[in-house]
Each structure stands twice: as C-alpha cells, then as structure tokens.
Design an enzyme around this catalytic site. Structure first.
Site, PDB file in Angstrom:
ATOM      1  N   ASN A  31       0.853  -1.196   0.000  1.00 51.12           N
ATOM      2  CA  ASN A  31       0.000   0.000   0.000  1.00 51.12           C
ATOM      3  C   ASN A  31       0.883   1.239   0.000  1.00 51.12           C
ATOM      4  O   ASN A  31       2.108   1.128  -0.068  1.00 51.12           O
ATOM      5  CB  ASN A  31      -0.944  -0.026   1.210  1.00 51.12           C
ATOM      6  CG  ASN A  31      -0.162  -0.129   2.502  1.00 51.12           C
ATOM      7  OD1 ASN A  31       0.617   0.761   2.836  1.00 51.12           O
ATOM      8  ND2 ASN A  31      -0.332  -1.238   3.211  1.00 51.12           N
ATOM      9  N   HIS A  32       0.261   2.407   0.112  1.00 47.36           N
ATOM     10  CA  HIS A  32       1.005   3.664  -0.084  1.00 47.36           C
ATOM     11  C   HIS A  32       1.639   4.223   1.193  1.00 47.36           C
ATOM     12  O   HIS A  32       2.074   5.376   1.192  1.00 47.36           O
ATOM     13  CB  HIS A  32       0.069   4.729  -0.668  1.00 47.36           C
ATOM     14  CG  HIS A  32      -0.446   4.371  -2.021  1.00 47.36           C
ATOM     15  ND1 HIS A  32       0.355   4.295  -3.129  1.00 47.36           N
ATOM     16  CD2 HIS A  32      -1.704   4.043  -2.434  1.00 47.36           C
ATOM     17  CE1 HIS A  32      -0.367   3.956  -4.175  1.00 47.36           C
ATOM     18  NE2 HIS A  32      -1.620   3.789  -3.781  1.00 47.36           N
TER      19      HIS A  32
END
Ligand code: PMT
Length: 399
Positions: A209-210
């Site tokens: 994820n970011h």
C-alpha cells in the site's frame, strides 16, 4: 537532547570565560537556541564577536535603549529562557547574586528570570574556600539554584586545588539531566509500528500500500522526545531517525512485523500501531518470477496475522494499546468497531476523504476516539504535530 531549548548563558569575569566559547558550541550542536550576556569584565576575557558568531545571536552586555525609550531587555531575556546558566560564575558575581545586587545586565536579568538557574563557579581555591563565598553559594542553593561542582586541578594562579570551572561537557550534562527529569515518559518503554508491509508474490513482485512510514516515525520521535525508550518496528520505508532512545527494527512482511511485535510487546508500557499492515498475502510465494502464460491471472490470498488483535488479547493491566483506523466511509462507526474488536484503549482515525490526510504526505487530520465520549477532532496539521497530539492523549490517559 536540548533541541529547541532556550538557553541563556551569562559569562562573568574569570579566566574560565574562554571555555564559554566551547560551551556555546556544544549547546548549539545540541540544537539549543543560545543567547549570551557578558558582564563588563567578562569582555576582557572573551570577545562578544566570538560568542555572537558561535551562538548565531547578538551578544548582550548593556541595557538596551530602544527608540521608545524602554530599557527592559533584561525582563524579556529572563522570561524567554528555559534555563539560565552562569558559567563561569566569578566570586564577585556569586556575591552580588546572593545579595540581589543589580549593577549590570546579567544581574538584572538574573533577578527577572523565572526559569531554573545553574551556576558553574570558577575562582582560585582560597577564594572558593572562603567562608563568605561558601555562604553566598549556600544562599544561592537555598534559592533553588543548581550548583555545578567545581573541579580540582591546576588553577590560573599556578596553585593546585578546587576551583576550576566544570568542563563544558559536564555543564551540558547537568542541563540534559534537568530537562530529562521534566520529561513525562522517562523510564517507560514504547513499541510503535510504522510503514507498509510487502507481501511477496514471487522474487520480484509484492502486494503493498502507499504508507510512507512518516506518521509512525513521527510518533516514535514524539515519544522519545518525552523520554520513552522506543522500539520502532517498520516496514520498508525511506524514513530515518537518529534520535537517541529509538531502536529501529526493519521488517518486510506482516509475518515479520507480527514476530517482532510478539517479541517486544511484553516489555512495552505503551504501544502505538500506525503501520498499514496488509490484511492478505499470496497463499503461495512462487520461487521463480511468474510468467505471462495467459490473459488473466487469479491469485489466491490468505489472511495475514492481525497483529493488533493478537496484542489486544495479550494486553495486561497497565499496558496501553493505541490503534489507528484508515477509513474511506462510515469512518466513526468503523473506527469504533476496530476499537472494540482489537481491545484498543483509544483509536486514531484518519479518513482518505479529508484532503491532506492519510498516506504519503507530511500532514494528517485525525480524530481520537475513546471507549466513551465524543471523538476529539483535530485540524489538519504536520504529522510531527499530530504525533505530539497523540502523545498528549497518551499522557492524559495515564494521568
Ligand atoms: O505512513 P504514512 O504515509 O505516514 O501514512 C500514515 C497512515 C495512513 C498509514 C496511518 O495514519 C494509518 O492510518 N495507519 C493505519 C492504517 C491501517 O491499516 O488501518 P486499518 O484500519 O487497516 O487497521 C486498523 C489497525 O489494526 C491499525 O492500527 C493497524 O496497524 C492494525 N493492523 C491491521 C491489520 C493487521 N493485519 N494488523 C494490524 O495490526
């Protein structure tokens, strides 16, 4: 250690004044903000230019008369400082301080100061041993001031004995101990998770994820700045911290993070789980790079360990467990469910619907939800400030 602390250094007329240059350098190196006052006789031993250059601030020696005719810079300085060190403190200045005399800027500032005062005397052995000096030093200690002990050794007179000013390093250490004793989490251990996890599909690809790790690193630093000893378990990130008191444990996958947390949690007084842990991982990690053999590819995923839920089950009385919730809809009710399900003491909610909040950037906007009561709502702030709000919520919880 002294980052951001406002230190006022008073230098008086003693040969040890030459050491004030080194003292200013050490304080500035510790990221303290330093301002210097010289007595008129100190200027015979050390130049204002030297100390102004090292402190990066003008050196004061006389009452300033502004255009409005005011001359109260001594009051401003006395209120500005977090600590006032008088080093070297000559026998003459010690006597004047003890009797409340006020015939120079340093003495006037001393009388106006509301902060803790530290004195590092420097004088010849007989002057120090004289009953008048001893009485003056006792008076100053009785006023609550900290005396930084003189050292034994060769003196400017050529005699050997007690009276050498403490070394600049010793003076800085006294200050450090003073500020440490004010920190509210000294003696506490904290565990913080940060960043994403990488769940490998094959040797070259992963699911993730970011998360940048910025929020978690800021929390670890805010806890360490309040005196806690911090274990920071972080997934892959470019973030770094060099603050003393933080040990970083680099992990890659949710399984690695779970193993590190299981090891570290039993000794943690405070745990903050800000990592964005992948909830699923590939059921099988291919040994070789997966080839393009068809137009579509179906991956089977299995659950990763829910670290928060595991720690919530193991939590003992006295341990504080703080979770995060990153939501995109029904934020408050989803966060409340996580608060209960994972046995958090409180949860920090951030929503991707709030611009500037969540992943990647330097800011975040959070709400803090406790078991009861309304959420505490915070405005958009730099992550470092959000981290301090979370530490304040931890302190309030303990209080
Ligand atoms: O790293 P940044 O770029 O600065 O971004 C910060 C952040 C957005 C990642 C951070 O503010 C944040 O919201 N972290 C939690 C993100 C998340 O995964 O939330 P969640 O709602 O999925 O998880 C709830 C809680 O359980 C979290 O405390 C999470 O750390 C924990 N969890 C989740 C899954 C899992 N397998 N194990 C866990 O411990």
């Amino acid at each position: 250690m002294l980052k951001g602390k406002k230190i006022l250094l008073g230098v008086t007329g003693s040969i040890a004044a030459y050491k004030s240059a080194m003292l200013v350098r050490l304080l500035v190196k510790q990221e303290a903000e330093v301002r210097v006052i010289l007595t008129p006789s100190a200027r015979d031993f050390v130049t204002p230019l030297t100390l102004a250059t090292l402190s990066r601030n003008p050196v004061l020696s006389e009452f300033q008369q502004s255009q409005t005719g005011t001359w109260n810079n001594h009051v401003e300085l006395g209120l500005w400082a977090d600590a006032f060190i008088i080093a070297p403190a000559s026998a003459n200045t010690v006597a004047k301080l003890a009797h409340g005399l006020c015939d120079n800027l340093l003495l006037a500032t001393y009388l106006s100061a509301r902060c803790p005062v530290f004195l590092a005397p420097a004088m010849d052995l007989d002057m120090l041993a004289h009953p008048a000096t001893q009485k003056n030093l006792s008076t100053l200690q009785a006023h609550g001031h900290r005396l930084i002990k003189t050292n034994f050794g060769e003196l400017a007179s050529g005699l050997t004995g007690d009276g050498r000013m403490a070394e600049p390093e010793e003076i800085v250490e006294s200050l450090r101990q003073h500020f440490d004793s004010k920190k509210k989490l000294t003696g506490k251990r904290a565990l913080v998770t940060a960043g994403p996890t990488y769940e490998a599909l094959d040797p070259v690809r992963f699911i993730s994820n970011h998360s940048s790790g910025k929020m978690g690193f800021a929390i670890a630093e805010a806890l360490a700045e309040e005196g806690a000893t911090v274990d920071l378990v972080s997934g892959p990130t470019t973030q770094q911290t060099h603050l003393p008191g933080i040990t970083t444990h680099a992990v890659v996958s949710a399984d690695d993070m779970a193993a590190a947390c299981s090891r570290l949690f039993p000794s943690a007084d405070i745990t903050v789980l800000s990592a964005a842990v992948a909830d699923y991982k590939p059921a099988v990690r291919a040994d070789q790079k997966i080839k393009k053999t068809s137009d579509s590819l179906t991956l089977e995923l299995t659950r990763t360990p829910d670290i928060a839920a595991r720690l919530g089950e193991q939590k003992r009385p006295g341990q504080l467990l703080v979770g995060f919730a990153l939501e995109t809809e029904n934020e408050v009710s989803n966060a409340r469910k996580k608060l209960e399900a994972k046995n958090f003491d409180f949860i920090v909610l951030n929503s991707l619907n709030d611009s500037g909040a969540g992943f990647g950037g330097d800011t975040n906007q959070v709400r803090i939800l406790h078991r009861t009561g309304d959420p505490a709502v915070f405005p958009l702030k730099p992550k470092r400030e959000v981290a301090r709000d979370i530490v304040q919520a931890i302190l309030n919880h303990h209080a």
